[in-house]
Enzyme design. Structure first.
Site, PDB file in Angstrom:
ATOM      1  N   ARG A   7       0.767  -1.037  -0.001  1.00  0.00           N
ATOM      2  CA  ARG A   7      -0.208   0.074   0.043  1.00  0.00           C
ATOM      3  C   ARG A   7       0.968   1.298   0.061  1.00  0.00           C
ATOM      4  O   ARG A   7       1.658   1.429   0.794  1.00  0.00           O
ATOM      5  CB  ARG A   7      -0.879   0.022   1.097  1.00  0.00           C
ATOM      6  CG  ARG A   7      -2.015  -0.978   1.084  1.00  0.00           C
ATOM      7  CD  ARG A   7      -2.848  -1.245   2.421  1.00  0.00           C
ATOM      8  NE  ARG A   7      -3.749  -0.189   2.628  1.00  0.00           N
ATOM      9  CZ  ARG A   7      -4.681  -0.035   3.430  1.00  0.00           C
ATOM     10  NH1 ARG A   7      -4.873  -0.921   4.283  1.00  0.00           N
ATOM     11  NH2 ARG A   7      -5.630   0.976   3.470  1.00  0.00           N
TER      12      ARG A   7
ATOM     13  N   ASP B  23     -16.259   4.236   2.485  1.00  0.00           N
ATOM     14  CA  ASP B  23     -16.141   3.018   3.082  1.00  0.00           C
ATOM     15  C   ASP B  23     -17.640   2.074   3.185  1.00  0.00           C
ATOM     16  O   ASP B  23     -17.641   1.133   3.505  1.00  0.00           O
ATOM     17  CB  ASP B  23     -15.532   3.328   4.582  1.00  0.00           C
ATOM     18  CG  ASP B  23     -14.454   3.325   4.690  1.00  0.00           C
ATOM     19  OD1 ASP B  23     -13.627   2.797   3.549  1.00  0.00           O
ATOM     20  OD2 ASP B  23     -13.810   3.957   5.499  1.00  0.00           O
TER      21      ASP B  23
ATOM     22  N   ARG C  65     -14.733  -5.210   5.852  1.00  0.00           N
ATOM     23  CA  ARG C  65     -15.842  -4.771   5.565  1.00  0.00           C
ATOM     24  C   ARG C  65     -16.452  -5.838   4.352  1.00  0.00           C
ATOM     25  O   ARG C  65     -17.858  -5.752   4.350  1.00  0.00           O
ATOM     26  CB  ARG C  65     -15.581  -3.318   4.791  1.00  0.00           C
ATOM     27  CG  ARG C  65     -14.945  -2.291   5.617  1.00  0.00           C
ATOM     28  CD  ARG C  65     -15.597  -0.937   5.231  1.00  0.00           C
ATOM     29  NE  ARG C  65     -14.744  -0.086   6.336  1.00  0.00           N
ATOM     30  CZ  ARG C  65     -15.122   0.246   7.316  1.00  0.00           C
ATOM     31  NH1 ARG C  65     -16.112  -0.271   8.057  1.00  0.00           N
ATOM     32  NH2 ARG C  65     -14.480   1.106   8.059  1.00  0.00           N
TER      33      ARG C  65
END
Length: 405
Positions: free
Chosen positions: A98, A290, A364
């Protein structure tokens, strides 16, 4: 742990207390580390916040924050201004994929000393704590808000504060405003006008008590459950009508999916009030990316389509969330088309049974797909991944009548 969720026809009407916002908690933990007299209530019990607290307590040279992306960004800035301390900040294999370069370059503009241990632009990084020599920095406006917030959080501790100039169209305004509001809550003054963020230096002791609002991202899964139910009402807390969190847009979004939001003091009741679905032709989620996974799964469960835009930051999260959503929804029989920053879900007429949902080390993914148990049997792989933001998720679903084994 792999979890089987049996198909249930309805959920029970219950009241649940949701853990404090991970986003607010992690910002306040950095501020508390800089100003130790600040007190925080309703701290998130998420893995990310636990890792942040552990890292801030650590006196070790190597600090490993595993999968905690927010911690990586915020701690990079924090350790960069810890004069005299050398820190090697690292994380999981995915964390080392990342990007961190934009934040590192911004901190170098201020005079901070940071080098890469392996690949240029990615963790692990070696940080030599120093006193910044400049108080001005420029960033592209469409970068992750966490880079911008990381700089804002340390700004008050700098001798001359900080002026951050954002170039182009700003895409994460709610998260910038959240950081600004929390700074003001603890006593640090700042403004955000015409793409320029100005944070004034703080030269006084700060000793405020701040109560963390519960996480609106976590509330999204209950919005989804109520939308997919026939006649449910679930009460959750603690939430503010005037929230700092961009994901509080849920109330406006889910009214198009038949869910009413009723505020009563610090609690909200989510009530199914209509089976009439009038979802927007296009929904821009650049201010609340999100909740994209939850919305896509809700629409799929209801058999309707959706077109979501402003999703460019989802490609550098715990996984490439756009690719992951496409793969898992299509396993269930859906039809999804994605680009670099959009997702289109076509309406569907059926949902496959007993599909095993991969979670990609992404909390998630697990939580967004769970509400589909109101439509079919399904399996959630690596279900413990929810501990990253909401450790009590499966316990709370069982409270509502879910059958998990």
């Amino acid at each position: 742990m792999n979890l089987k969720l049996e198909h249930i026809s309805s959920i029970e009407n219950k009241t649940l207390q949701i853990t404090g916002s991970k986003s607010e908690t992690n910002r306040l933990l950095i501020l508390q580390a800089l100003y130790p007299d600040i007190r925080i209530q309703n701290v998130s019990n998420s893995d990310d916040s636990e890792l942040m607290q552990k890292a801030l307590r650590s006196n070790e040279r190597v600090v490993d924050i595993h999968h905690a992306g927010t911690a990586m960004r915020f701690l990079t800035a924090y350790f960069a201004v810890k004069d005299g301390r050398e820190t090697i900040l690292t994380g999981s294999k995915r964390m080392q994929e990342r990007p961190i370069k934009i934040l590192v370059e911004a901190l170098r503009q201020l005079g901070c000393e940071i080098t890469y241990e392996k690949e240029e632009g990615y963790p692990p990084i070696r940080i030599q704590g120093t006193k910044p020599t400049s108080n001005q920095v420029e960033l592209q406006a469409n970068v992750s808000s966490q880079y911008i917030s990381a700089l804002m959080l340390i700004a008050g501790s700098l001798p001359n504060g900080l002026i951050i100039t954002l170039k182009g169209k700003v895409t994460s305004v709610p998260y910038i405003n959240m950081t600004l509001s929390l700074l003001k809550d603890v006593g640090i003054e700042g403004t955000f006008e015409n793409n320029v963020i100005t944070i004034l230096p703080n030269n006084t002791d700060l000793s405020q008590t701040v109560v963390v609002e519960s996480d609106w991202s976590s509330a999204s899964y209950f919005y989804s459950l109520v939308a997919l139910s026939n006649n449910a009402a679930v009460t959750i807390g603690s939430y503010k009508k005037e929230s700092y969190q961009g994901d509080s847009a849920l109330g406006d979004i889910y009214k198009h999916l038949g869910v009413e939001t009723i505020f009563d003091k610090n609690m909200i009741t989510l009530k199914k009030n209509s089976n009439s679905i009038k979802f927007p032709e296009e929904l821009d989620l650049s201010n609340s990316p999100d909740i994209a996974q939850t919305i896509v799964v809700t629409c799929f469960g209801l058999g309707i389509g959706c077109y979501l835009t402003g999703l460019h930051t989802l490609k550098i999260k715990e996984t490439d969330r756009l690719e992951a959503l496409k793969t898992e929804v299509e396993k269930l029989g859906g039809d999804v088309v994605i680009t670099e920053d959009t997702l289109r879900l076509e309406p569907s007429i059926s949902i496959k049974k007993d599909v095993s949902i991969a979670t990609y080390n992404d909390h998630r993914m697990a939580m967004a797909f769970a509400p589909l148990a109101l439509r079919t049997d399904l399996h959630i792989q690596d279900a413990n991944v929810v501990s990253k933001s909401y450790p009590d998720f499966w316990t709370d679903l069982k409270e509502l009548g879910f059958k998990a084994s």
